[in-house]
Design a protein around this motif. Structure first.
Motif, PDB file in Angstrom:
ATOM      1  N   ILE A 174     -18.872  21.602  20.905  1.00  0.00           N
ATOM      2  CA  ILE A 174     -18.804  23.205  20.546  1.00  0.00           C
ATOM      3  C   ILE A 174     -17.572  22.896  19.427  1.00  0.00           C
ATOM      4  N   ILE A 175     -16.470  22.115  20.035  1.00  0.00           N
ATOM      5  CA  ILE A 175     -15.199  22.400  19.580  1.00  0.00           C
ATOM      6  C   ILE A 175     -15.235  21.725  18.300  1.00  0.00           C
ATOM      7  N   PHE A 176     -16.025  20.720  17.964  1.00  0.00           N
ATOM      8  CA  PHE A 176     -16.197  19.090  16.929  1.00  0.00           C
ATOM      9  C   PHE A 176     -16.873  20.972  16.215  1.00  0.00           C
ATOM     10  N   ARG A 177     -17.815  21.301  16.210  1.00  0.00           N
ATOM     11  CA  ARG A 177     -18.895  21.834  15.410  1.00  0.00           C
ATOM     12  C   ARG A 177     -18.005  22.954  14.854  1.00  0.00           C
ATOM     13  N   ASP A 178     -16.661  23.512  15.707  1.00  0.00           N
ATOM     14  CA  ASP A 178     -16.034  24.853  15.027  1.00  0.00           C
ATOM     15  C   ASP A 178     -15.031  24.611  14.793  1.00  0.00           C
ATOM     16  N   GLY A 232      -2.631  21.472  30.043  1.00  0.00           N
ATOM     17  CA  GLY A 232      -1.769  21.967  28.773  1.00  0.00           C
ATOM     18  C   GLY A 232      -2.393  21.289  28.563  1.00  0.00           C
ATOM     19  N   LEU A 233      -1.542  20.118  28.558  1.00  0.00           N
ATOM     20  CA  LEU A 233      -1.481  19.027  27.449  1.00  0.00           C
ATOM     21  C   LEU A 233      -2.964  18.731  27.090  1.00  0.00           C
ATOM     22  N   ILE A 234      -4.101  18.503  28.169  1.00  0.00           N
ATOM     23  CA  ILE A 234      -5.231  17.535  28.225  1.00  0.00           C
ATOM     24  C   ILE A 234      -5.956  18.325  27.171  1.00  0.00           C
ATOM     25  N   LEU A 235      -5.467  19.952  27.187  1.00  0.00           N
ATOM     26  CA  LEU A 235      -6.383  20.492  26.009  1.00  0.00           C
ATOM     27  C   LEU A 235      -5.749  20.709  25.166  1.00  0.00           C
ATOM     28  N   GLY A 236      -4.825  20.761  24.707  1.00  0.00           N
ATOM     29  CA  GLY A 236      -3.783  20.638  24.006  1.00  0.00           C
ATOM     30  C   GLY A 236      -4.525  19.211  22.740  1.00  0.00           C
ATOM     31  N   PHE A 237      -4.618  18.180  23.580  1.00  0.00           N
ATOM     32  CA  PHE A 237      -4.918  16.977  23.068  1.00  0.00           C
ATOM     33  C   PHE A 237      -6.471  16.959  22.672  1.00  0.00           C
ATOM     34  N   ILE A 238      -7.290  17.801  23.659  1.00  0.00           N
ATOM     35  CA  ILE A 238      -8.039  17.086  23.537  1.00  0.00           C
ATOM     36  C   ILE A 238      -9.064  18.226  21.568  1.00  0.00           C
ATOM     37  N   PHE A 239      -7.620  19.217  21.340  1.00  0.00           N
ATOM     38  CA  PHE A 239      -7.817  20.434  20.273  1.00  0.00           C
ATOM     39  C   PHE A 239      -7.602  19.535  18.997  1.00  0.00           C
ATOM     40  N   GLN A 240      -7.037  18.934  19.181  1.00  0.00           N
ATOM     41  CA  GLN A 240      -5.758  18.319  18.497  1.00  0.00           C
ATOM     42  C   GLN A 240      -6.655  17.618  18.179  1.00  0.00           C
ATOM     43  N   SER A 241      -6.615  16.437  18.826  1.00  0.00           N
ATOM     44  CA  SER A 241      -8.276  14.799  18.844  1.00  0.00           C
ATOM     45  C   SER A 241      -9.379  16.066  17.716  1.00  0.00           C
ATOM     46  N   GLN A 253     -13.412   8.773   5.159  1.00  0.00           N
ATOM     47  CA  GLN A 253     -14.945   8.802   5.179  1.00  0.00           C
ATOM     48  C   GLN A 253     -15.708   8.098   5.938  1.00  0.00           C
ATOM     49  N   VAL A 254     -15.311   7.682   7.492  1.00  0.00           N
ATOM     50  CA  VAL A 254     -16.512   7.746   8.420  1.00  0.00           C
ATOM     51  C   VAL A 254     -17.346   8.191   8.523  1.00  0.00           C
ATOM     52  N   PRO A 255     -18.895   8.209   9.061  1.00  0.00           N
ATOM     53  CA  PRO A 255     -19.999   8.783   8.704  1.00  0.00           C
ATOM     54  C   PRO A 255     -19.062  10.241  10.075  1.00  0.00           C
ATOM     55  N   GLU A 256     -19.661  10.686   9.695  1.00  0.00           N
ATOM     56  CA  GLU A 256     -19.496  11.960  10.929  1.00  0.00           C
ATOM     57  C   GLU A 256     -19.795  11.268  12.884  1.00  0.00           C
ATOM     58  N   SER A 257     -20.856  10.805  12.433  1.00  0.00           N
ATOM     59  CA  SER A 257     -21.416  11.041  14.170  1.00  0.00           C
ATOM     60  C   SER A 257     -20.539   9.737  14.978  1.00  0.00           C
ATOM     61  N   ASP A 258     -19.685   8.524  14.040  1.00  0.00           N
ATOM     62  CA  ASP A 258     -19.133   7.355  14.470  1.00  0.00           C
ATOM     63  C   ASP A 258     -17.940   7.710  14.770  1.00  0.00           C
ATOM     64  N   TRP A 259     -16.857   8.788  13.536  1.00  0.00           N
ATOM     65  CA  TRP A 259     -15.788   9.489  13.881  1.00  0.00           C
ATOM     66  C   TRP A 259     -16.376  10.078  15.696  1.00  0.00           C
ATOM     67  N   PHE A 260     -17.030  10.784  15.637  1.00  0.00           N
ATOM     68  CA  PHE A 260     -16.293  12.073  16.545  1.00  0.00           C
ATOM     69  C   PHE A 260     -17.348  10.898  18.252  1.00  0.00           C
ATOM     70  N   SER A 261     -17.652   9.741  17.707  1.00  0.00           N
ATOM     71  CA  SER A 261     -17.581   9.344  19.361  1.00  0.00           C
ATOM     72  C   SER A 261     -16.743   8.863  19.234  1.00  0.00           C
ATOM     73  N   SER A 262     -16.243   7.816  18.380  1.00  0.00           N
ATOM     74  CA  SER A 262     -14.879   7.700  18.797  1.00  0.00           C
ATOM     75  C   SER A 262     -13.630   8.454  19.134  1.00  0.00           C
ATOM     76  N   ILE A 263     -13.715   9.347  18.723  1.00  0.00           N
ATOM     77  CA  ILE A 263     -12.417  10.449  19.139  1.00  0.00           C
ATOM     78  C   ILE A 263     -13.044  10.932  20.721  1.00  0.00           C
ATOM     79  N   LYS A 264     -13.921  10.710  21.019  1.00  0.00           N
ATOM     80  CA  LYS A 264     -14.618  11.151  22.344  1.00  0.00           C
ATOM     81  C   LYS A 264     -13.457   9.761  23.170  1.00  0.00           C
ATOM     82  N   ASP A 265     -14.163   9.100  22.781  1.00  0.00           N
ATOM     83  CA  ASP A 265     -13.586   7.411  23.995  1.00  0.00           C
ATOM     84  C   ASP A 265     -12.288   8.052  23.521  1.00  0.00           C
ATOM     85  N   ILE A 266     -11.904   7.741  22.641  1.00  0.00           N
ATOM     86  CA  ILE A 266      -9.921   8.045  22.769  1.00  0.00           C
ATOM     87  C   ILE A 266      -9.568   8.809  23.810  1.00  0.00           C
ATOM     88  N   ILE A 267      -9.915   9.745  23.248  1.00  0.00           N
ATOM     89  CA  ILE A 267      -9.808  11.226  24.830  1.00  0.00           C
ATOM     90  C   ILE A 267      -9.349  10.796  26.218  1.00  0.00           C
TER      91      ILE A 267
END
Lengths: 191, 191
Positions: B89-93, B152-161, B169-183
């Motif tokens: 939901i954060i990624f969508r918004d 606060g740091l964890i949440l900040g990290f999630i929102f900023q990432s 222009q990495v395809p959206e779904s690859d980008w999104f799953s890489s972000i989750k992976d790094i978090i």
DNA sequence: TATCAAAGTGACAACTTTGTCACTATATGA
DNA sequence: TCATATAGTGACAAAGTTGTCACTTTGATA
């Protein structure tokens, strides 16, 4: 053979930076700067033809300073040392990527100096990116970081993490080392 | 018994959001909105007394919508599932935290409705934070995330990432799953 | 101590933005 | 088809911003 100046260029640039970060490109006016430095607005026009020229001159100054620091990263040979060094300078200069974003809001100017400055800024930005790309490659060669992660994403992570607002007033050095820790190992407990 | 409206509230809010994200609080004007919706500026004043009222009304609308989604996180019982849902939901918004930052730039207004709206926004923000705090606690109780990290740091990290610009222009779904992976696991290779 | 180059000021015109309001347009239903 | 409630417009004044310039101030030096 001249009157003493009421302000230094450094003071002017500092006020420019603070104001940009605080109110953004569109909120930036010479009145704000003049008030901060206790000058009349007219005085600033003696040195800069308009706000775009002041802003771009300041950005060049700050970006050059940052790039000088960044290039010293080569003093360190291992990825771990480079990582620590890089995070340190970005943390000290937290506004750098915010300024890069603001730079992209400056409209195409017909003022020649502004055009030239924007062009120089673009080149500095590319140079910065090239340095950072080397850093990421080192990490991959050393086997420290995962190869499947896009380097743009890794760099984005580093720059964004640094600016997480510390709403809870965690002591600066704890905050900083936690950020480095999360970037390295994420939020999950290692199994 | 009335003339047809040339625009819907949703269209107006969409234009408001786009404009805010694009030019910031200080660059926001009714002229920009009127042009986007092909209206005269005067028309907007029929519905909102000034830009602060429009902006705060829009923010309430969007923040409430986001909070409704956020509260559905309780449908999921495990931290892993909640993590996926939240990131989705954060990624969508992606604009949510940008809007929160912009809200803090709105000056104290003497307009009463604006005051009330800003107060409501502050409460929604606290509510949002409380929900997110529950999520972090679950992760700690389940032993999924490290206890020594400030929430606060964890949440900040999630929102900023989530808002790292995808310049390449990495395809959206690859980008999104890489972000989750790094978090989750950071950028270092697991040893 | 008179000169003058550089620094600073504030008043002005041009332009932009903000908010108001008398007026015009139109869909509905009496 | 006409009355009317609601929607929309554009011209206006007030306020704010931008850029200019003739003028004043000041400090070094001849």
């Amino acid at each position: 053979m001249a009157r003493e100046r009421k302000f230094t260029l450094e003071e002017l640039y500092q006020a420019t930076k603070d104001t940009l970060v605080h109110v953004g490109y569109n909120g930036f006016t010479f009145s704000i700067i003049a008030e901060k430095l206790e000058l009349s607005r007219g005085t600033i026009y003696k040195y800069f033809v308009n706000k775009d020229e002041l802003i771009t001159e300041y950005m060049l100054y700050d970006m050059n300073r940052f790039l000088e620091d960044l290039k010293l990263i080569h003093q360190y040979k291992s990825f771990d040392e480079q990582f620590d060094y890089l995070l340190g300078i970005i943390f000290r200069d937290r506004t750098i990527q915010q300024l890069i974003r603001i730079a992209s809001q400056i409209p195409e100017s017909k003022e020649n100096q502004v055009k030239v400055n924007l062009e120089k800024l673009r080149r500095l930005h590319l140079d910065m990116y090239a340095q950072l790309e080397d850093f990421i490659q080192l990490g991959k060669v050393e086997g420290k970081i995962r190869e499947n992660l896009h380097s743009g994403l890794i760099l984005g992570f580093i720059f964004q993490s640094i600016v997480i607002p510390n709403h809870f007033q965690v002591p600066e050095s704890d905050w900083f080392s936690s950020i480095k820790d999360i970037i390295r190992f994420g939020i999950y407990r290692q199994s």
